[in-house]
Design a protein around this motif. Structure first.
Motif, PDB file in Angstrom:
ATOM      1  N   LEU A   1       0.847  -6.260  -1.156  1.00 51.43           N
ATOM      2  CA  LEU A   1       0.073  -5.102  -1.598  1.00 51.43           C
ATOM      3  C   LEU A   1       0.521  -4.641  -2.975  1.00 51.43           C
ATOM      4  N   THR A   2       1.797  -4.572  -3.199  1.00 55.98           N
ATOM      5  CA  THR A   2       2.310  -4.132  -4.495  1.00 55.98           C
ATOM      6  C   THR A   2       1.959  -5.131  -5.591  1.00 55.98           C
ATOM      7  N   ASP A   3       2.052  -6.424  -5.292  1.00 55.62           N
ATOM      8  CA  ASP A   3       1.646  -7.436  -6.279  1.00 55.62           C
ATOM      9  C   ASP A   3       0.163  -7.334  -6.599  1.00 55.62           C
ATOM     10  N   TRP A   4      -0.650  -7.075  -5.571  1.00 55.07           N
ATOM     11  CA  TRP A   4      -2.082  -6.918  -5.795  1.00 55.07           C
ATOM     12  C   TRP A   4      -2.357  -5.703  -6.680  1.00 55.07           C
ATOM     13  N   LEU A   5      -1.656  -4.594  -6.414  1.00 53.01           N
ATOM     14  CA  LEU A   5      -1.829  -3.404  -7.249  1.00 53.01           C
ATOM     15  C   LEU A   5      -1.377  -3.661  -8.687  1.00 53.01           C
ATOM     16  N   ARG A   6      -0.287  -4.404  -8.839  1.00 54.03           N
ATOM     17  CA  ARG A   6       0.211  -4.727 -10.169  1.00 54.03           C
ATOM     18  C   ARG A   6      -0.815  -5.563 -10.942  1.00 54.03           C
ATOM     19  N   ALA A   7      -1.450  -6.522 -10.285  1.00 53.45           N
ATOM     20  CA  ALA A   7      -2.453  -7.366 -10.934  1.00 53.45           C
ATOM     21  C   ALA A   7      -3.739  -6.581 -11.205  1.00 53.45           C
ATOM     22  N   ARG A   8      -4.102  -5.707 -10.289  1.00 57.52           N
ATOM     23  CA  ARG A   8      -5.346  -4.944 -10.423  1.00 57.52           C
ATOM     24  C   ARG A   8      -5.282  -3.957 -11.576  1.00 57.52           C
ATOM     25  N   PHE A   9      -4.163  -3.331 -11.786  1.00 54.72           N
ATOM     26  CA  PHE A   9      -4.037  -2.290 -12.808  1.00 54.72           C
ATOM     27  C   PHE A   9      -3.237  -2.748 -14.020  1.00 54.72           C
ATOM     28  N   ASP A  10      -3.183  -4.043 -14.256  1.00 55.72           N
ATOM     29  CA  ASP A  10      -2.489  -4.616 -15.418  1.00 55.72           C
ATOM     30  C   ASP A  10      -1.057  -4.121 -15.531  1.00 55.72           C
ATOM     31  N   GLY A  11      -0.352  -4.181 -14.454  1.00 56.60           N
ATOM     32  CA  GLY A  11       1.054  -3.778 -14.433  1.00 56.60           C
ATOM     33  C   GLY A  11       1.204  -2.322 -14.052  1.00 56.60           C
ATOM     34  N   LEU A  12       2.172  -2.062 -13.230  1.00 58.62           N
ATOM     35  CA  LEU A  12       2.474  -0.693 -12.823  1.00 58.62           C
ATOM     36  C   LEU A  12       3.803  -0.278 -13.439  1.00 58.62           C
ATOM     37  N   PRO A  13       3.918   0.980 -13.784  1.00 61.83           N
ATOM     38  CA  PRO A  13       5.234   1.448 -14.225  1.00 61.83           C
ATOM     39  C   PRO A  13       6.259   1.290 -13.091  1.00 61.83           C
ATOM     40  N   MET A  14       7.499   1.061 -13.457  1.00 55.72           N
ATOM     41  CA  MET A  14       8.536   0.811 -12.465  1.00 55.72           C
ATOM     42  C   MET A  14       8.703   1.998 -11.517  1.00 55.72           C
ATOM     43  N   LEU A  15       8.535   3.194 -12.012  1.00 56.42           N
ATOM     44  CA  LEU A  15       8.678   4.381 -11.173  1.00 56.42           C
ATOM     45  C   LEU A  15       7.583   4.439 -10.107  1.00 56.42           C
ATOM     46  N   VAL A  16       6.375   4.035 -10.466  1.00 54.63           N
ATOM     47  CA  VAL A  16       5.273   4.006  -9.495  1.00 54.63           C
ATOM     48  C   VAL A  16       5.553   2.968  -8.411  1.00 54.63           C
ATOM     49  N   GLU A  17       6.022   1.794  -8.806  1.00 52.16           N
ATOM     50  CA  GLU A  17       6.377   0.770  -7.819  1.00 52.16           C
ATOM     51  C   GLU A  17       7.487   1.267  -6.898  1.00 52.16           C
ATOM     52  N   LEU A  18       8.466   1.945  -7.451  1.00 47.70           N
ATOM     53  CA  LEU A  18       9.557   2.483  -6.648  1.00 47.70           C
ATOM     54  C   LEU A  18       9.040   3.473  -5.616  1.00 47.70           C
ATOM     55  N   VAL A  19       8.141   4.358  -6.030  1.00 49.96           N
ATOM     56  CA  VAL A  19       7.563   5.335  -5.104  1.00 49.96           C
ATOM     57  C   VAL A  19       6.761   4.636  -4.007  1.00 49.96           C
ATOM     58  N   ILE A  20       6.011   3.595  -4.371  1.00 48.32           N
ATOM     59  CA  ILE A  20       5.244   2.841  -3.371  1.00 48.32           C
ATOM     60  C   ILE A  20       6.175   2.182  -2.371  1.00 48.32           C
ATOM     61  N   PHE A  21       7.233   1.535  -2.852  1.00 46.88           N
ATOM     62  CA  PHE A  21       8.165   0.865  -1.939  1.00 46.88           C
ATOM     63  C   PHE A  21       8.907   1.864  -1.053  1.00 46.88           C
ATOM     64  N   ILE A  22       9.283   3.000  -1.584  1.00 44.93           N
ATOM     65  CA  ILE A  22       9.946   4.021  -0.764  1.00 44.93           C
ATOM     66  C   ILE A  22       8.983   4.548   0.292  1.00 44.93           C
ATOM     67  N   GLY A  23       7.738   4.813  -0.110  1.00 48.30           N
ATOM     68  CA  GLY A  23       6.737   5.286   0.848  1.00 48.30           C
ATOM     69  C   GLY A  23       6.478   4.285   1.957  1.00 48.30           C
ATOM     70  N   LEU A  24       6.315   3.020   1.589  1.00 44.80           N
ATOM     71  CA  LEU A  24       6.093   1.983   2.605  1.00 44.80           C
ATOM     72  C   LEU A  24       7.339   1.760   3.453  1.00 44.80           C
ATOM     73  N   GLY A  25       8.512   1.965   2.871  1.00 44.44           N
ATOM     74  CA  GLY A  25       9.752   1.817   3.622  1.00 44.44           C
ATOM     75  C   GLY A  25       9.935   2.899   4.669  1.00 44.44           C
ATOM     76  N   ILE A  26       9.398   4.063   4.425  1.00 46.81           N
ATOM     77  CA  ILE A  26       9.473   5.152   5.403  1.00 46.81           C
ATOM     78  C   ILE A  26       8.315   5.059   6.398  1.00 46.81           C
ATOM     79  N   LEU A  27       7.171   4.594   5.946  1.00 51.87           N
ATOM     80  CA  LEU A  27       5.963   4.567   6.761  1.00 51.87           C
ATOM     81  C   LEU A  27       6.097   3.704   8.013  1.00 51.87           C
ATOM     82  N   TRP A  28       6.823   2.587   7.941  1.00 46.34           N
ATOM     83  CA  TRP A  28       6.888   1.674   9.084  1.00 46.34           C
ATOM     84  C   TRP A  28       7.625   2.267  10.279  1.00 46.34           C
ATOM     85  N   ILE A  29       8.562   3.158  10.012  1.00 50.34           N
ATOM     86  CA  ILE A  29       9.383   3.668  11.113  1.00 50.34           C
ATOM     87  C   ILE A  29       8.716   4.807  11.874  1.00 50.34           C
ATOM     88  N   LEU A  30       7.785   5.504  11.250  1.00 48.48           N
ATOM     89  CA  LEU A  30       7.196   6.682  11.900  1.00 48.48           C
ATOM     90  C   LEU A  30       6.535   6.371  13.247  1.00 48.48           C
TER      91      LEU A  30
END
Length: 77
Positions: free
Chosen positions: A30-59
């Motif tokens: 998903l993150t790679d797809w977003l990176r390709a779709r929006f011509d690269g994501l800022p590192m901070l945005v990727e970090l927020v996405i990974f943190i969000g997905l990392g918390i989402l699985w446990i709920l």
């Protein structure tokens, strides 16, 4: 219907060994797809996405992991 302690231990093992690696593959894809779709994501945005997905699985799986590390309360030993 509540799961027994033994069933929660088994399901937590299945989740950690099978479901979590599959979830990681989906999250990275998903993150790679977003990176390709929006011509690269800022590192901070990727970090927020990974943190969000990392918390989402446990709920939804929190009840499965609750008390797994404790001794079986129904054990008579």
């Amino acid at each position: 219907m509540a799961l027994s302690h033994k069933a929660r231990r088994r399901w937590s093992l299945v989740v950690l060994l099978v479901a979590l690696p599959l979830y990681i593959v989906v999250a990275v894809t998903l993150t790679d797809w977003l990176r390709a779709r929006f011509d690269g994501l800022p590192m901070l945005v990727e970090l927020v996405i990974f943190i969000g997905l990392g918390i989402l699985w446990i709920l939804p799986l929190k009840p499965v992991f609750r008390g797994v590390g404790q001794a079986d309360p129904d054990d008579k030993g």
